[in-house]
Design an enzyme around this catalytic site. Sequence first.
Site, PDB file in Angstrom:
ATOM      1  N   CYS A 137       0.840  -1.187   0.000  1.00 35.93           N
ATOM      2  CA  CYS A 137       0.000   0.000   0.000  1.00 35.93           C
ATOM      3  C   CYS A 137       0.878   1.241   0.000  1.00 35.93           C
ATOM      4  O   CYS A 137       1.852   1.332   0.748  1.00 35.93           O
ATOM      5  CB  CYS A 137      -0.954   0.087   1.185  1.00 35.93           C
ATOM      6  SG  CYS A 137      -2.187  -1.187   1.207  1.00 35.93           S
ATOM      7  N   ARG A 193       4.144  -0.441  -4.620  1.00 36.28           N
ATOM      8  CA  ARG A 193       3.776  -0.942  -3.299  1.00 36.28           C
ATOM      9  C   ARG A 193       2.442  -1.686  -3.319  1.00 36.28           C
ATOM     10  O   ARG A 193       2.018  -2.249  -2.309  1.00 36.28           O
ATOM     11  CB  ARG A 193       3.685   0.218  -2.310  1.00 36.28           C
ATOM     12  CG  ARG A 193       4.964   1.002  -2.182  1.00 36.28           C
ATOM     13  CD  ARG A 193       4.785   2.137  -1.225  1.00 36.28           C
ATOM     14  NE  ARG A 193       4.607   1.658   0.129  1.00 36.28           N
ATOM     15  CZ  ARG A 193       5.587   1.443   0.989  1.00 36.28           C
ATOM     16  NH1 ARG A 193       6.835   1.680   0.634  1.00 36.28           N
ATOM     17  NH2 ARG A 193       5.336   1.004   2.198  1.00 36.28           N
ATOM     18  N   TRP A 202      -2.592  -2.726  -1.785  1.00 33.09           N
ATOM     19  CA  TRP A 202      -2.270  -4.151  -1.917  1.00 33.09           C
ATOM     20  C   TRP A 202      -3.183  -4.832  -0.915  1.00 33.09           C
ATOM     21  O   TRP A 202      -3.022  -4.672   0.297  1.00 33.09           O
ATOM     22  CB  TRP A 202      -0.796  -4.409  -1.582  1.00 33.09           C
ATOM     23  CG  TRP A 202      -0.360  -5.803  -1.886  1.00 33.09           C
ATOM     24  CD1 TRP A 202       0.026  -6.308  -3.093  1.00 33.09           C
ATOM     25  CD2 TRP A 202      -0.243  -6.891  -0.954  1.00 33.09           C
ATOM     26  NE1 TRP A 202       0.357  -7.645  -2.972  1.00 33.09           N
ATOM     27  CE2 TRP A 202       0.200  -8.018  -1.676  1.00 33.09           C
ATOM     28  CE3 TRP A 202      -0.490  -7.029   0.416  1.00 33.09           C
ATOM     29  CZ2 TRP A 202       0.419  -9.262  -1.070  1.00 33.09           C
ATOM     30  CZ3 TRP A 202      -0.272  -8.261   1.012  1.00 33.09           C
ATOM     31  CH2 TRP A 202       0.180  -9.364   0.269  1.00 33.09           C
ATOM     32  N   ASN A 211      -1.927   2.179   5.564  1.00 34.86           N
ATOM     33  CA  ASN A 211      -1.007   1.109   5.163  1.00 34.86           C
ATOM     34  C   ASN A 211      -0.715   0.318   6.411  1.00 34.86           C
ATOM     35  O   ASN A 211      -0.246   0.878   7.404  1.00 34.86           O
ATOM     36  CB  ASN A 211       0.284   1.728   4.599  1.00 34.86           C
ATOM     37  CG  ASN A 211       1.367   0.679   4.379  1.00 34.86           C
ATOM     38  OD1 ASN A 211       1.061  -0.482   4.159  1.00 34.86           O
ATOM     39  ND2 ASN A 211       2.616   1.092   4.439  1.00 34.86           N
ATOM     40  N   GLY A 212      -0.996  -0.980   6.377  1.00 32.38           N
ATOM     41  CA  GLY A 212      -0.733  -1.824   7.547  1.00 32.38           C
ATOM     42  C   GLY A 212      -1.901  -2.755   7.792  1.00 32.38           C
ATOM     43  O   GLY A 212      -2.756  -2.956   6.921  1.00 32.38           O
ATOM     44  N   GLU A 233      18.341 -17.065  -7.001  1.00 35.82           N
ATOM     45  CA  GLU A 233      17.866 -15.738  -7.380  1.00 35.82           C
ATOM     46  C   GLU A 233      17.362 -15.748  -8.829  1.00 35.82           C
ATOM     47  O   GLU A 233      16.351 -15.124  -9.153  1.00 35.82           O
ATOM     48  CB  GLU A 233      18.986 -14.699  -7.182  1.00 35.82           C
ATOM     49  CG  GLU A 233      18.684 -13.305  -7.671  1.00 35.82           C
ATOM     50  CD  GLU A 233      17.440 -12.654  -7.051  1.00 35.82           C
ATOM     51  OE1 GLU A 233      16.860 -13.233  -6.124  1.00 35.82           O
ATOM     52  OE2 GLU A 233      17.045 -11.597  -7.548  1.00 35.82           O
ATOM     53  N   LYS A 255      13.600 -14.720  -9.945  1.00 35.07           N
ATOM     54  CA  LYS A 255      13.325 -13.645 -10.914  1.00 35.07           C
ATOM     55  C   LYS A 255      12.347 -14.132 -11.967  1.00 35.07           C
ATOM     56  O   LYS A 255      11.387 -13.459 -12.298  1.00 35.07           O
ATOM     57  CB  LYS A 255      14.608 -13.219 -11.617  1.00 35.07           C
ATOM     58  CG  LYS A 255      15.471 -12.090 -11.191  1.00 35.07           C
ATOM     59  CD  LYS A 255      14.955 -10.855 -10.624  1.00 35.07           C
ATOM     60  CE  LYS A 255      14.211 -10.978  -9.354  1.00 35.07           C
ATOM     61  NZ  LYS A 255      14.632 -10.463  -8.133  1.00 35.07           N
ATOM     62  N   GLU A 257       8.658 -14.879 -10.500  1.00 32.66           N
ATOM     63  CA  GLU A 257       7.833 -13.771 -10.012  1.00 32.66           C
ATOM     64  C   GLU A 257       7.322 -12.872 -11.129  1.00 32.66           C
ATOM     65  O   GLU A 257       6.258 -12.280 -10.997  1.00 32.66           O
ATOM     66  CB  GLU A 257       8.556 -12.965  -8.935  1.00 32.66           C
ATOM     67  CG  GLU A 257       9.754 -12.185  -9.405  1.00 32.66           C
ATOM     68  CD  GLU A 257      10.420 -11.394  -8.276  1.00 32.66           C
ATOM     69  OE1 GLU A 257       9.744 -10.955  -7.352  1.00 32.66           O
ATOM     70  OE2 GLU A 257      11.652 -11.209  -8.353  1.00 32.66           O
ATOM     71  N   HIS A 277      18.613 -36.952  -7.018  1.00 30.93           N
ATOM     72  CA  HIS A 277      17.972 -37.516  -5.829  1.00 30.93           C
ATOM     73  C   HIS A 277      16.460 -37.313  -5.850  1.00 30.93           C
ATOM     74  O   HIS A 277      15.815 -37.400  -4.816  1.00 30.93           O
ATOM     75  CB  HIS A 277      18.600 -36.912  -4.562  1.00 30.93           C
ATOM     76  CG  HIS A 277      20.052 -37.246  -4.433  1.00 30.93           C
ATOM     77  ND1 HIS A 277      20.493 -38.518  -4.121  1.00 30.93           N
ATOM     78  CD2 HIS A 277      21.170 -36.508  -4.636  1.00 30.93           C
ATOM     79  CE1 HIS A 277      21.820 -38.533  -4.111  1.00 30.93           C
ATOM     80  NE2 HIS A 277      22.261 -37.320  -4.436  1.00 30.93           N
ATOM     81  N   LYS A 293       6.123  -4.365  -3.597  1.00 34.31           N
ATOM     82  CA  LYS A 293       7.451  -4.169  -3.023  1.00 34.31           C
ATOM     83  C   LYS A 293       7.289  -3.666  -1.597  1.00 34.31           C
ATOM     84  O   LYS A 293       6.250  -3.123  -1.243  1.00 34.31           O
ATOM     85  CB  LYS A 293       8.176  -3.110  -3.852  1.00 34.31           C
ATOM     86  CG  LYS A 293       9.655  -3.363  -3.975  1.00 34.31           C
ATOM     87  CD  LYS A 293      10.223  -2.439  -5.011  1.00 34.31           C
ATOM     88  CE  LYS A 293      11.717  -2.550  -5.038  1.00 34.31           C
ATOM     89  NZ  LYS A 293      12.178  -3.828  -5.570  1.00 34.31           N
TER      90      LYS A 293
HETATM   91  C1  F6R Z   1      12.055 -10.171  -5.302  1.00 31.81           C
HETATM   92  C2  F6R Z   1      11.995  -9.186  -4.250  1.00 31.81           C
HETATM   93  C3  F6R Z   1      11.654  -9.636  -2.879  1.00 31.81           C
HETATM   94  C4  F6R Z   1      12.418  -8.802  -1.844  1.00 31.81           C
HETATM   95  C5  F6R Z   1      11.959  -9.166  -0.438  1.00 31.81           C
HETATM   96  C6  F6R Z   1      12.737  -8.414   0.625  1.00 31.81           C
HETATM   97  O1  F6R Z   1      12.436  -9.623  -6.516  1.00 31.81           O
HETATM   98  O2  F6R Z   1      12.167  -8.008  -4.476  1.00 31.81           O
HETATM   99  O3  F6R Z   1      11.902 -10.989  -2.714  1.00 31.81           O
HETATM  100  O4  F6R Z   1      13.783  -9.044  -1.985  1.00 31.81           O
HETATM  101  O5  F6R Z   1      10.604  -8.873  -0.305  1.00 31.81           O
HETATM  102  O6  F6R Z   1      12.603  -7.045   0.463  1.00 31.81           O
HETATM  103  P1  F6R Z   1      13.606  -6.038   1.122  1.00 31.81           P
HETATM  104  O7  F6R Z   1      14.924  -6.232   0.496  1.00 31.81           O
HETATM  105  O8  F6R Z   1      13.030  -4.698   0.870  1.00 31.81           O
HETATM  106  O9  F6R Z   1      13.644  -6.385   2.591  1.00 31.81           O
END
Ligand code: F6R
Length: 606
Positions: free
Chosen positions: A2, A27, A75, A99-100, A479, A483, A486, A502, A601
């Site tokens: 949010c 967000r 969100w 937000n929360g 990673e 990527k 997601e 295995h 994010k």
């Molecule tokens: C994936 C991604 C998330 C963040 C995770 C932690 O591309 O961005 O997996 O890495 O939510 O976020 P931060 O780094 O802000 O604590």
Amino acid sequence: MCGIIGFTGYKPAQDILLDGLQRLEYRGYDSAGIAFFKDNSGHVSVRKTAGKVNDLRAICDEENTSSTGIGHTRWATHGGVTNANAHPHKFGEVTLIHNGIIENYHELIEKYDLKGKLKSDTDTEVAAAVISCNYSGDPVSAIRAAVSELKGSFAFCILFKNHPGEIYAVRNVSPMVATHTDDHGSFIASDLTAFIEYSNSYFVVPEYHIMTMTDGGIKLEDMEGNDVAPQYMTVDWDVSTAQKGGYPHFMIKEIHEQPQALSDTMGPRIKDLLPDFEEDGIPDSLFEGVKDITVIACGTAMYAGNVGRTLIQNKFGIPVTIAIASEFRYERPTISSDTLVIVCSQSGETIDTLEALRLAGKYTDRTLAVVNVKGSSIARESNYVLYTHAGPEIAVASTKAYSVQVAAMYLIGCKLGLVLGRATEAEVREFISGLKNIPSLIEEVLKMEERIKGLANRMVNTKDAFYIGRGLDYTLSMEGALKLKEISYIHSEAYAAGELKHGTISLITDGTPVIAIATQQNVYSKVISNIREVKARGAYVLLISKDKEITDETVCDEHISIPDISDELTIFESIIILQILAYYTSVGKGIDPDQPRNLAKSVTVE
Ligand code: F6R
């Protein structure tokens, strides 16, 4: 999770709110809304809709002279994605955005007899009702009384009917920053990107403090009513850093920003080819006597920490544990006062990471945050901070933040190696001189973009993909797989190459894409054997290695050759390829890689 924004000042608020919300969309983008004092009277109007900020724009008035308003991009947590559940929420004389999560909203519905009186399914409307029920003309007293009853996390911006020109705000845990400029007025938002166009100086709203914002200034007071002076800070980036700058998406822009981000992060911390954290105020005593390390993080940040773990443990012989923040909080901690706890976070606001840091802080004073956002909660609450200087990362999928986190972990490892006598200065200098070359080598890898784009076409119609490697390449695979999944919605998994046989190898059938990374010389021949095993079962193999050329068709279908550097550093090159591959697969599938479904994010819910 949010995004919220508020503005009261000397110009119409609507465009400031909508443009700010657009920048906060990373967000959350389930719904969006604004509230404002209509014609600057005491009457509050709301426009809101399920959908993105552009959908909100479409239902906003063309002419809106109001110079005070609040805006929200959601969100969804409580309640589905509907117009009714979109913020702002109005109850009685109160209109607010949130937000929360309010955890005790069920109890509050009972206590305030709200059944049948609410229009949405959200916890937020309950908070609006609680403030409204406590309101008898004085906004600050109403907020103070309501907040004492709320359990959970919140950042609220609140308008009270008949208080035109005023925005009230209060927060617990969920982030909120604010600023006042004489030219424009007062701004508040979840983060600085929302109002960077107007000011690069801001302060973090302290928790449990009430803010009263008007065009003339901001009054900040604690819960007892004592005035508190805001602690302003500045950043050295401007609005162009938070725009796409000619790129079609933030993600590809941010991928291309990695050489700069790495130079900015490493440059100030390398003196005479040795790690130097003096300017960060991190003394060597932090590292003296360290017996082990625990790295706490989530998602991409955790995978960056895992690369650091592999390097630090293997190169300097220091035991490192990786903890998923959301798990760490509920496990029995094994850390002691001799444990260095490294907390990695781009946003510095991830709630699981923040709570894990708080828990770790009960066992050791050696907490060190590797954080990108200046003044964020994690940065403020850890004993020491090493800021990464990636600039704002706006695409939901983290790219440049990952590279700089790995670089920071490598520098911390070098410092530990030196302080604990696990490496000589000559050894560290050699390693760091390689590290310093990484930005220019990444420029070389970025030139392969068109080729990788072509390879991504092969991925577009696939359902499953596997990423394999050993050692550092395995940690990198995690990673790479994240990527891809997601932003392209393709099921993808990372496996230690030797582990496939295995069980997981049963999933390999004709044409299954396997992205293999083989840059570690000590296990090179083993990885090649593992690749042959999947190739023999029909896999389509894309291999990344330092070999100039591979012509053996029993090894791979496609080969990408990366510039030959030390094994410990290849990860910086390989990740660029994996990021670009994921990006073009997403674009090829018609997905917006900046805003993949269900994600947001800065994850400020547990
Ligand atoms: C994936 C991604 C998330 C963040 C995770 C932690 O591309 O961005 O997996 O890495 O939510 O976020 P931060 O780094 O802000 O604590």
